[in-house]
Design a protein around this motif. Structure first.
Motif, mmCIF file in Angstrom:
data_model
loop_
_atom_site.group_PDB
_atom_site.id
_atom_site.type_symbol
_atom_site.label_atom_id
_atom_site.label_comp_id
_atom_site.label_asym_id
_atom_site.label_seq_id
_atom_site.Cartn_x
_atom_site.Cartn_y
_atom_site.Cartn_z
ATOM 1 N N VAL A 192 9.188 1.619 -2.699
ATOM 2 C CA VAL A 192 8.273 3.152 -1.983
ATOM 3 C C VAL A 192 9.428 3.508 -0.446
ATOM 4 N N GLU A 209 7.504 8.524 2.356
ATOM 5 C CA GLU A 209 7.145 9.567 2.021
ATOM 6 C C GLU A 209 5.745 9.679 1.294
ATOM 7 N N SER A 210 6.085 8.283 0.789
ATOM 8 C CA SER A 210 4.640 8.091 1.214
ATOM 9 C C SER A 210 3.368 7.747 2.146
ATOM 10 N N TRP A 211 3.898 7.433 2.676
ATOM 11 C CA TRP A 211 2.765 8.683 4.471
ATOM 12 C C TRP A 211 2.242 9.024 4.782
ATOM 13 N N LYS A 212 1.234 9.763 5.023
ATOM 14 C CA LYS A 212 0.630 11.056 5.087
ATOM 15 C C LYS A 212 0.151 11.313 5.623
ATOM 16 N N PRO A 267 -0.057 4.937 5.578
ATOM 17 C CA PRO A 267 0.492 4.924 4.471
ATOM 18 C C PRO A 267 -0.353 4.606 3.078
ATOM 19 N N SER A 268 0.076 3.638 2.125
ATOM 20 C CA SER A 268 -1.631 3.662 1.044
ATOM 21 C C SER A 268 -1.781 2.635 1.517
ATOM 22 N N ARG A 303 8.699 -1.489 1.908
ATOM 23 C CA ARG A 303 8.515 -0.829 0.736
ATOM 24 C C ARG A 303 9.559 -1.460 0.138
#
Length: 458
Positions: free
Chosen positions: A237, A240-243, A386-387, A232
């Motif tokens: 990144v 916060e990119s983890w949903k 994550p993405s 990351r």
């Protein structure tokens, strides 16, 4: 010679010659100052003890005797009248070994010492060897060797699970007898070598015992972001990119077809069952058939990347179908999960495995005795996602680390396997005089046997 005469009429030399194993019957060559004698001529087998009925004594059932090359046991304390009644009797200095399967081949044996008042009783499935003129540690290691065990197994009789060695095997089995000083040197060398092997064994066992813990720690790092922190940073990144998503937001789940021979129609097609799905792989060695229509075959198709999740049995156990689409369907005890563009199957598979081993997946099971993971419950399972790019990196790292862990586990298992083989080899060499301890200038063991036979003749 005087073999036809009664024992009490034989001279000491004739007694000795009658006890020694003839050269033609000797199993293998031994040092010149050793000699061969049958166990029954050297040891008292299953002797009795003389003691007052109400003195304390040991009582040892089979379950208190450890298997292997360890000489470990424990005992209860009972009055001698109770410990001896209907049981095998033994005393300090005796060697005892199991005569029944599987305890015999598992080497349930012991060299008895520090018993209450020096006496004890125990399971009737023991054979006792008593000889005060022998180094009984030498005796213990002798009956632990593979050749003795294999010879005993060849004489088994009785029903499976209750087979016993022949007592003739014990009485007539030849033992090589070195001088007493050499017996002690052999014991010292065996125990020194075994101690080093036990140290290596403990390290290998520790590695095995910590395997699941290490694996869980790696997976924890994967699903909390720690494993890809550097990735990351390099890609600019953050976490916060983890949903926070659920399975219902990550794809479409479908249960398979119920097996109902009375109602099913169509062609016979192979279908996946719960038992075919293992963790991370499929066992296709036993694939069953059921009837299905063309419409059902299309609806319940199996495509590359499909994640199959067990609904029952071991709920949550899963594997990814990899390869060409197949004319294959799946039963109702399986969920077929087809991920959308937000997630890759490998990430979900690892996540379910992690939730299974850390216990969090069980919170979503229904049922008391037979557990199930329903479609509704599956849809509600949360997953920090994550993405797809980071998921791919996580899976790559996990594949690499867990492969190394599996290799380390297999190496540790091989070490444990090899250690027992090495111990067997050491014992085989010990009783051939091949451990480099023999002193050919020492008095022959024949003199020791004269003492034994003289004492037994009194």
């Amino acid at each position: 010679m005087a073999r036809g005469r009664k024992k009490e009429n034989l001279t000491p030399e004739e007694l000795l010659q009658a006890a020694l194993v003839p050269e033609s019957e000797q199993p293998y060559k031994i040092p010149e100052n050793w000699c061969w004698i049958h166990l029954g001529k050297l040891y008292q087998i299953n002797p009795k003890n003389l003691a007052e009925d109400f003195v304390d004594a040991a009582f040892i059932p089979m379950e208190k005797i450890a298997p292997g090359f360890v000489n470990e046991y424990s005992f209860d304390v009972q009055p001698w009248c109770k410990a001896k009644k209907g049981h095998t009797q033994f005393a300090d200095g005796d060697v005892a070994f199991a005569k029944i399967s599987p305890c015999f081949e598992n080497r349930k044996s012991m060299l008895l010492n520090n018993l209450p008042n020096g006496i004890g009783g125990g399971t009737t499935e023991l054979v006792i060897l008593r000889q005060s003129h022998m180094n009984q540690k030498y005796t213990f290691w002798f009956i632990s060797q593979e050749q003795f065990i294999r010879g005993g197994i060849a004489t088994y009789s009785g029903t499976v699970g209750q087979q016993r060695i022949s007592m003739d095997h014990v009485r007539t089995y030849p033992i090589p007898v070195p001088p007493l000083l050499e017996q002690q040197r052999i014991v010292d060398r065996i125990e020194s070598l075994f101690a080093k092997l036990d140290e290596a064994k403990q390290k290998a066992q520790d590695a095995l015992d910590s395997f699941e813990t290490r694996k869980a720690a790696i997976l924890h790092k994967a699903f909390t972001g720690e494993l890809t922190a550097q990735w990351r940073k390099e890609h600019g990144v953050g976490m916060e990119s983890w949903k926070h998503l659920t399975y219902s937001e990550l794809g479409i789940s479908k249960l398979g077809k119920m097996l109902d021979k009375a109602k099913n129609k169509g062609d016979m097609v192979p279908y996946l069952r719960n038992v075919n799905v293992r963790w991370f792989s499929f066992d296709m060695g036993d694939v069953s058939l059921m009837q299905a229509t063309e419409e059902e075959i299309k609806l319940l198709s199996v495509k590359n990347g499909d994640l199959f999740i067990c609904e029952g049995g071991e709920p949550g156990r899963c594997a990814i179908w990899k390869g060409p689409d197949a004319r294959l369907i799946f039963q109702k005890a399986l969920h077929r999960f087809r991920p959308n563009e937000k997630v890759i199957s490998e990430f979900l598979c690892y996540n379910l495995y992690f939730m299974s081993i850390n216990g969090t997946l069980a919170k979503y099971f229904t049922g008391t005795t037979i557990k199930h993971l329903t479609g509704q419950a599956l849809s509600r399972i949360p997953i920090l996602t994550p993405s797809v790019y980071e998921q791919t990196e996580i899976v790559r790292i996990l594949n690499n680390l867990l492969t190394k862990e599996q290799q380390a586990k297999e190496a540790a298992e091989k070490v444990l396997e090899q250690i027992d083989l090495i111990k067997k080899s050491i014992l085989a060499r010990a009783f051939r005089g091949e451990l480099g301890t023999n002193d050919p200038s020492e008095e022959s063991a024949v003199e020791l046997l004269r003492q034994v036979l003289s004492a037994s003749d009194r």
